[in-house]
Structure formats: structure tokens, C-alpha cells
Write an enzyme that holds these catalytic residues in place. Structure first.
Site, PDB file in Angstrom:
ATOM      1  N   GLU A   1       0.881  -1.169   0.000  1.00 14.73           N
ATOM      2  CA  GLU A   1       0.000   0.000   0.000  1.00 14.73           C
ATOM      3  C   GLU A   1       0.918   1.217   0.000  1.00 14.73           C
ATOM      4  OE1 GLU A   1      -2.251  -0.552   3.576  1.00 14.73           O
ATOM      5  OE2 GLU A   1      -3.302  -2.301   2.771  1.00 14.73           O
TER       6      GLU A   1
ATOM      7  N   GLU B   1       3.385  31.884   5.614  1.00 15.75           N
ATOM      8  CA  GLU B   1       3.101  31.474   6.985  1.00 15.75           C
ATOM      9  C   GLU B   1       3.617  32.430   8.039  1.00 15.75           C
ATOM     10  OE1 GLU B   1       3.991  27.400   7.889  1.00 15.75           O
ATOM     11  OE2 GLU B   1       2.839  26.659   6.170  1.00 15.75           O
TER      12      GLU B   1
ATOM     13  N   SER C   1       8.275   8.812   5.615  1.00 14.66           N
ATOM     14  CA  SER C   1       7.765   7.486   6.005  1.00 14.66           C
ATOM     15  C   SER C   1       7.972   6.502   4.863  1.00 14.66           C
ATOM     16  CB  SER C   1       6.278   7.569   6.356  1.00 14.66           C
ATOM     17  OG  SER C   1       6.060   8.447   7.423  1.00 14.66           O
TER      18      SER C   1
ATOM     19  N   GLU D   1      -6.584  29.603   2.371  1.00  9.21           N
ATOM     20  CA  GLU D   1      -7.795  30.004   3.095  1.00  9.21           C
ATOM     21  C   GLU D   1      -8.216  29.018   4.176  1.00  9.21           C
ATOM     22  OE1 GLU D   1     -11.384  28.588   0.170  1.00  9.21           O
ATOM     23  OE2 GLU D   1     -10.483  30.545  -0.220  1.00  9.21           O
TER      24      GLU D   1
END
Length: 183
Positions: free
Chosen positions: A38, A96, A113, A140
């Protein structure tokens, strides 16, 4: 094919969203047997270790729905398709934090990961920060509290699990190591 490599036999795409996609791959293992993997596909991201002139680390406090909690992080964001990581890092820093910088340098890139995802994060360090007039606004659906912390305060945030993500912990450890090397 190396003796550890897995050969993809079949790929089935299960989901494609705006940030990630999920696929299942049938693979042939090095011993000739088969298995399923996966895999989450991600376009990659950047993170910025931004330092003020008085050596404070610029961080953002942000609620992370996947964790159901608020954590403290260095500024970061997803790469847009075809976007240069350095340009993305400059954009994310401005969006940011409202800061631009005179100097931004690539430090390292790492997979977050690798057991199930291909996300790579490109870590940059930004110095000689300056406030940007009419700075680009955040997405937003993004809400953050801006923080500036000393290295000692950042280490304490790691200890009390307010800094709880790998990219930010990595950045804090980088600064710790740099200090240790200069002694």
C-alpha cells in the site's frame, strides 16, 4: 535488479486527492514470492528553519486534524506540480510568517515514512529575515499562530511534545549539533 529490489507486477490506484493518492501494488519479492504494498504518493514538501537576527527560531503553532491536537512546527508546505523547492520554501516562509530572507540555503532532503509513502521534505535554513510588506497570504483553510523561540525553548517544546513532527525535531537537532560542533 538488485538482490533487495521488488519488481512491480501490477498497480491499482484506489484514491486520488488534492494532496495524496493511494495505490496498491502487487510486487515480486527477491525470493520470487509475491506480496502487496500500500503506497501513498505525495508531491513532496519543503520546510524552513528560519532564524531571526537574535538567533530565535521562527515557528508556527497549528492544529493538525490527523493528530486531533495543536503542535508547534517550522514553516512548511507542499510543493506544487513542477515547483522548484527553493522557490516553494521562500513562498511558504512568506505565507506562513510574513518574512522574506536575504539568505536561504538547502540543508538536506529526507523521506518522512519510506515504508508506505514517497513524500520527501527539502529542509532549508533562512537567515537575515525581513518583514515583507503586503506578504502573500496563507491558504484560506490554514490558521497559525506565529512564534519565535530560543533553541532552549524549542528543546523544551520537543520534551513536552508540543514539537511532535519529524521535520521540526530534525531542525532543532540540527541547531543543537551545530552548537556542539562550535564548542
Amino acid at each position: 535488479m538488485s538482490r533487495l529490489e521488488e519488481k512491480t507486477l501490477k498497480t491499482e490506484k484506489l484514491f486520488s486527492g488534492s494532496v495524496i493518492s493511494l495505490q496498491i501494488e502487487d510486487v515480486e519479492l527477491p525470493n520470487g514470492k509475491t506480496s502487496k504494498r500500500e503506497i501513498i504518493k505525495h508531491p513532496g514538501a519543503v520546510a524552513v528553519l528560519a532564524l531571526t537576527d537574535d538567533n530565535k527560531i521562527v515557528m508556527v503553532e497549528q492544529y493538525r486534524k490527523a493528530l486531533e491536537k495543536t503542535i508547534v512546527e517550522i514553516p512548511a508546505g507542499k510543493l506544487e506540480k513542477g515547483e522548484d523547492p527553493l522557490e516553494c520554501a521562500k513562498r511558504e516562509l512568506e505565507e506562513e510568517t510574513g518574512y522574506g530572507c536575504a539568505e536561504m540555503e538547502w540543508l538536506i532532503s529526507f523521506y518522512t515514512s519510506p515504508g508506505f509513502a514517497d513524500e520527501i521534505v527539502h529542509l532549508y535554513i533562512a537567515k537575515e529575515l525581513k518583514t515583507v510588506e503586503n506578504a502573500a497570504s496563507m491558504d484560506e483553510d490554514e490558521f497559525v499562530n506565529l512564534m519565535e523561540v530560543t533553541l532552549e525553548e524549542a528543546i523544551e517544546l520537543v520534551r513536552n511534545q508540543k514539537i511532535y513532527d519529524a521535520k521540526t525535531a530534525y531542525a532543532v537537532q540540527y541547531l543543537q549539533l551545530q552548537g556542539a560542533l562550535k564548542k
